[in-house]
Scaffold this motif. Structure first.
Motif, PDB file in Angstrom:
ATOM      1  N   LEU A   1       0.873  -1.173   0.000  1.00 12.85           N
ATOM      2  CA  LEU A   1       0.000   0.000   0.000  1.00 12.85           C
ATOM      3  C   LEU A   1       0.907   1.218   0.000  1.00 12.85           C
ATOM      4  O   LEU A   1       1.814   1.323   0.831  1.00 12.85           O
ATOM      5  CB  LEU A   1      -0.907   0.025   1.227  1.00 12.85           C
ATOM      6  N   LEU A   2       0.670   2.130  -0.924  1.00  6.72           N
ATOM      7  CA  LEU A   2       1.412   3.384  -0.986  1.00  6.72           C
ATOM      8  C   LEU A   2       0.650   4.403  -0.144  1.00  6.72           C
ATOM      9  O   LEU A   2      -0.526   4.672  -0.406  1.00  6.72           O
ATOM     10  CB  LEU A   2       1.513   3.866  -2.433  1.00  6.72           C
ATOM     11  N   GLN A   3       1.303   4.948   0.849  1.00  3.75           N
ATOM     12  CA  GLN A   3       0.622   5.826   1.815  1.00  3.75           C
ATOM     13  C   GLN A   3      -0.059   7.000   1.109  1.00  3.75           C
ATOM     14  O   GLN A   3       0.529   7.654   0.246  1.00  3.75           O
ATOM     15  CB  GLN A   3       1.635   6.344   2.832  1.00  3.75           C
ATOM     16  N   ASN A   4      -1.328   7.248   1.473  1.00  4.25           N
ATOM     17  CA  ASN A   4      -2.146   8.324   0.890  1.00  4.25           C
ATOM     18  C   ASN A   4      -2.253   8.206  -0.634  1.00  4.25           C
ATOM     19  O   ASN A   4      -2.370   9.213  -1.332  1.00  4.25           O
ATOM     20  CB  ASN A   4      -1.574   9.700   1.250  1.00  4.25           C
ATOM     21  N   HIS A   5      -2.275   6.971  -1.127  1.00  4.77           N
ATOM     22  CA  HIS A   5      -2.238   6.799  -2.585  1.00  4.77           C
ATOM     23  C   HIS A   5      -3.072   5.591  -3.018  1.00  4.77           C
ATOM     24  O   HIS A   5      -4.119   5.745  -3.633  1.00  4.77           O
ATOM     25  CB  HIS A   5      -0.771   6.663  -3.023  1.00  4.77           C
ATOM     26  N   GLY A   6      -2.613   4.376  -2.702  1.00  4.76           N
ATOM     27  CA  GLY A   6      -3.366   3.201  -3.126  1.00  4.76           C
ATOM     28  C   GLY A   6      -2.482   1.974  -3.228  1.00  4.76           C
ATOM     29  O   GLY A   6      -1.305   2.006  -2.868  1.00  4.76           O
ATOM     30  N   PRO A   7      -3.029   0.874  -3.738  1.00  2.46           N
ATOM     31  CA  PRO A   7      -2.311  -0.399  -3.759  1.00  2.46           C
ATOM     32  C   PRO A   7      -1.530  -0.640  -5.046  1.00  2.46           C
ATOM     33  O   PRO A   7      -1.913  -0.177  -6.122  1.00  2.46           O
ATOM     34  CB  PRO A   7      -3.445  -1.418  -3.635  1.00  2.46           C
ATOM     35  N   VAL A   8      -0.443  -1.397  -4.919  1.00  2.58           N
ATOM     36  CA  VAL A   8       0.269  -1.947  -6.070  1.00  2.58           C
ATOM     37  C   VAL A   8       0.484  -3.426  -5.767  1.00  2.58           C
ATOM     38  O   VAL A   8       0.933  -3.792  -4.682  1.00  2.58           O
ATOM     39  CB  VAL A   8       1.586  -1.197  -6.359  1.00  2.58           C
ATOM     40  N   VAL A   9       0.093  -4.279  -6.713  1.00  2.00           N
ATOM     41  CA  VAL A   9       0.008  -5.721  -6.463  1.00  2.00           C
ATOM     42  C   VAL A   9       0.677  -6.478  -7.597  1.00  2.00           C
ATOM     43  O   VAL A   9       0.460  -6.162  -8.771  1.00  2.00           O
ATOM     44  CB  VAL A   9      -1.476  -6.153  -6.348  1.00  2.00           C
ATOM     45  N   ALA A  10       1.465  -7.484  -7.263  1.00  2.00           N
ATOM     46  CA  ALA A  10       2.140  -8.319  -8.256  1.00  2.00           C
ATOM     47  C   ALA A  10       1.540  -9.719  -8.249  1.00  2.00           C
ATOM     48  O   ALA A  10       0.936 -10.151  -7.264  1.00  2.00           O
ATOM     49  CB  ALA A  10       3.636  -8.382  -7.961  1.00  2.00           C
ATOM     50  N   GLY A  11       1.744 -10.442  -9.354  1.00  2.00           N
ATOM     51  CA  GLY A  11       1.251 -11.813  -9.431  1.00  2.00           C
ATOM     52  C   GLY A  11       2.059 -12.626 -10.420  1.00  2.00           C
ATOM     53  O   GLY A  11       2.788 -12.079 -11.253  1.00  2.00           O
ATOM     54  N   THR A  12       1.907 -13.929 -10.335  1.00  2.00           N
ATOM     55  CA  THR A  12       2.606 -14.828 -11.247  1.00  2.00           C
ATOM     56  C   THR A  12       1.904 -14.939 -12.596  1.00  2.00           C
ATOM     57  O   THR A  12       2.376 -15.628 -13.487  1.00  2.00           O
ATOM     58  CB  THR A  12       2.743 -16.226 -10.622  1.00  2.00           C
ATOM     59  N   SER A  13       0.789 -14.248 -12.737  1.00  2.00           N
ATOM     60  CA  SER A  13       0.067 -14.151 -14.004  1.00  2.00           C
ATOM     61  C   SER A  13      -0.814 -12.912 -13.938  1.00  2.00           C
ATOM     62  O   SER A  13      -1.021 -12.337 -12.850  1.00  2.00           O
ATOM     63  CB  SER A  13      -0.805 -15.390 -14.233  1.00  2.00           C
ATOM     64  N   LEU A  14      -1.335 -12.490 -15.084  1.00  2.00           N
ATOM     65  CA  LEU A  14      -2.254 -11.351 -15.077  1.00  2.00           C
ATOM     66  C   LEU A  14      -3.498 -11.666 -14.261  1.00  2.00           C
ATOM     67  O   LEU A  14      -3.994 -10.822 -13.513  1.00  2.00           O
ATOM     68  CB  LEU A  14      -2.645 -10.987 -16.506  1.00  2.00           C
ATOM     69  N   ARG A  15      -3.982 -12.897 -14.380  1.00  2.00           N
ATOM     70  CA  ARG A  15      -5.163 -13.267 -13.607  1.00  2.00           C
ATOM     71  C   ARG A  15      -4.884 -13.205 -12.111  1.00  2.00           C
ATOM     72  O   ARG A  15      -5.693 -12.677 -11.340  1.00  2.00           O
ATOM     73  CB  ARG A  15      -5.624 -14.673 -14.000  1.00  2.00           C
TER      74      ARG A  15
ATOM     75  N   ALA B   1      -2.600 -11.416 -10.518  1.00  2.85           N
ATOM     76  CA  ALA B   1      -2.424 -10.031 -10.081  1.00  2.85           C
ATOM     77  C   ALA B   1      -3.762  -9.306 -10.018  1.00  2.85           C
ATOM     78  O   ALA B   1      -4.026  -8.531  -9.086  1.00  2.85           O
ATOM     79  CB  ALA B   1      -1.470  -9.310 -11.026  1.00  2.85           C
ATOM     80  N   THR B   2      -4.632  -9.563 -10.993  1.00  2.00           N
ATOM     81  CA  THR B   2      -5.947  -8.929 -11.010  1.00  2.00           C
ATOM     82  C   THR B   2      -6.788  -9.387  -9.823  1.00  2.00           C
ATOM     83  O   THR B   2      -7.417  -8.568  -9.130  1.00  2.00           O
ATOM     84  CB  THR B   2      -6.669  -9.250 -12.328  1.00  2.00           C
ATOM     85  N   GLU B   3      -6.808 -10.694  -9.563  1.00  2.00           N
ATOM     86  CA  GLU B   3      -7.575 -11.216  -8.436  1.00  2.00           C
ATOM     87  C   GLU B   3      -7.038 -10.684  -7.111  1.00  2.00           C
ATOM     88  O   GLU B   3      -7.805 -10.376  -6.188  1.00  2.00           O
ATOM     89  CB  GLU B   3      -7.551 -12.737  -8.453  1.00  2.00           C
ATOM     90  N   ALA B   4      -5.726 -10.562  -7.012  1.00  2.50           N
ATOM     91  CA  ALA B   4      -5.134 -10.047  -5.775  1.00  2.50           C
ATOM     92  C   ALA B   4      -5.494  -8.578  -5.574  1.00  2.50           C
ATOM     93  O   ALA B   4      -5.767  -8.140  -4.444  1.00  2.50           O
ATOM     94  CB  ALA B   4      -3.621 -10.228  -5.807  1.00  2.50           C
ATOM     95  N   ALA B   5      -5.504  -7.798  -6.655  1.00  4.39           N
ATOM     96  CA  ALA B   5      -5.870  -6.386  -6.536  1.00  4.39           C
ATOM     97  C   ALA B   5      -7.318  -6.234  -6.073  1.00  4.39           C
ATOM     98  O   ALA B   5      -7.631  -5.369  -5.238  1.00  4.39           O
ATOM     99  CB  ALA B   5      -5.664  -5.687  -7.882  1.00  4.39           C
ATOM    100  N   VAL B   6      -8.200  -7.064  -6.600  1.00  2.00           N
ATOM    101  CA  VAL B   6      -9.595  -7.047  -6.153  1.00  2.00           C
ATOM    102  C   VAL B   6      -9.686  -7.440  -4.680  1.00  2.00           C
ATOM    103  O   VAL B   6     -10.438  -6.827  -3.901  1.00  2.00           O
ATOM    104  CB  VAL B   6     -10.448  -7.988  -7.022  1.00  2.00           C
ATOM    105  N   GLU B   7      -8.914  -8.428  -4.272  1.00  2.45           N
ATOM    106  CA  GLU B   7      -8.948  -8.888  -2.883  1.00  2.45           C
ATOM    107  C   GLU B   7      -8.417  -7.827  -1.927  1.00  2.45           C
ATOM    108  O   GLU B   7      -8.921  -7.680  -0.803  1.00  2.45           O
ATOM    109  CB  GLU B   7      -8.139 -10.183  -2.738  1.00  2.45           C
ATOM    110  N   VAL B   8      -7.405  -7.058  -2.346  1.00  2.00           N
ATOM    111  CA  VAL B   8      -6.916  -5.950  -1.505  1.00  2.00           C
ATOM    112  C   VAL B   8      -8.040  -4.946  -1.260  1.00  2.00           C
ATOM    113  O   VAL B   8      -8.227  -4.461  -0.137  1.00  2.00           O
ATOM    114  CB  VAL B   8      -5.707  -5.251  -2.155  1.00  2.00           C
ATOM    115  N   GLU B   9      -8.793  -4.634  -2.310  1.00  2.00           N
ATOM    116  CA  GLU B   9      -9.905  -3.700  -2.147  1.00  2.00           C
ATOM    117  C   GLU B   9     -10.956  -4.259  -1.189  1.00  2.00           C
ATOM    118  O   GLU B   9     -11.458  -3.536  -0.303  1.00  2.00           O
ATOM    119  CB  GLU B   9     -10.531  -3.399  -3.516  1.00  2.00           C
ATOM    120  N   GLU B  10     -11.293  -5.544  -1.307  1.00  2.00           N
ATOM    121  CA  GLU B  10     -12.294  -6.146  -0.428  1.00  2.00           C
ATOM    122  C   GLU B  10     -11.798  -6.205   1.013  1.00  2.00           C
ATOM    123  O   GLU B  10     -12.550  -5.920   1.960  1.00  2.00           O
ATOM    124  CB  GLU B  10     -12.647  -7.549  -0.933  1.00  2.00           C
TER     125      GLU B  10
END
Length: 214
Positions: A153-167, A169-178
């Motif tokens: 999490l970047l302070q006062n900014h938002g999330p940056v998420v990595a993954g072993t595939s696009l899917r 990374a996308t699922e992880a970004a959604v999970e961070v929001e939830e």
């Protein structure tokens, strides 16, 4: 890289459709070999053209296409941290951005282990101190972190998420929001977190990282 470009555009459109990328915010990248496809600067994730993506080398050299997102140093930091990383997603999603304005839960994770799915898909997510968007010093700090993680999490900014595939990374970004939304919803109420043993067992099984709070 044509197939990868189409996959990246699809992932970006999915995130935009979920409302996680307001306006022209957010950026997505994917790695193939020693080249990185990344969304251009100032683009809407819902309206990308697979023929008009930026191409970078792992050292940041601009190889082809329009100017890349100014956040490209964060993406490259994750690729250099872990060779298995194949995609990176950075968003300004509402609840994760709000969580980034709070004090971190621990030194190694801004968010607590509230659900199994957060640990399974994301793992520990440190809070990086505030820096102006695109600041290469913040990316260097991410690259130097002395413990493993696939998200920050970047302070006062938002999330940056990595993954072993696009899917992934996308699922992880959604999970961070939830997970962020749940964390904010619970507020100061007494809650049960997963124990260190429970979280560590999940991280080990699903290939993420969770270590005792420091």
């Amino acid at each position: 890289m044509t197939a990868l470009a189409h996959e990246l555009v699809g992932a970006a459109a999915h995130l935009a459709a979920l409302g996680l990328s307001p306006g022209s915010s957010g950026n997505v990248s994917a790695r193939e070999g020693d080249r990185v496809l990344i969304t251009p600067t100032g683009t809407d994730l819902a309206a990308l053209d697979p023929r008009n993506l930026s191409v970078l080398g792992l050292d940041g050299t601009h190889l082809d296409g329009p100017a890349p997102s100014k956040e490209y140093p964060l993406h490259l930091a994750f690729y250099r941290r872990e060779r298995a990383t194949r995609a990176v997603v950075h968003l300004h999603s509402r609840h994760a951005a709000a969580a980034s304005c709070h004090a971190p839960w621990s030194e190694r994770s801004a968010l607590p282990p509230l659900t199994p799915y957060f640990v399974m898909r994301v793992g520990q997510i440190p809070l990086l101190p505030y820096a102006p968007p695109g600041d290469p010093a913040q990316a260097a700090e991410l690259e130097r972190l002395g413990f493993p993680c696939r998200a920050a999490l970047l302070q006062n900014h938002g999330p940056v998420v990595a993954g072993t595939s696009l899917r992934a990374a996308t699922e992880a970004a959604v999970e961070v929001e939830e997970a962020s939304a749940l964390h904010l919803l619970l507020g100061d109420r007494p809650v049960r977190h997963l124990t260190t043993a429970e979280a560590t067992a999940l991280a080990t099984k699903y290939g993420t990282y969770w270590e005792p709070a420091h």
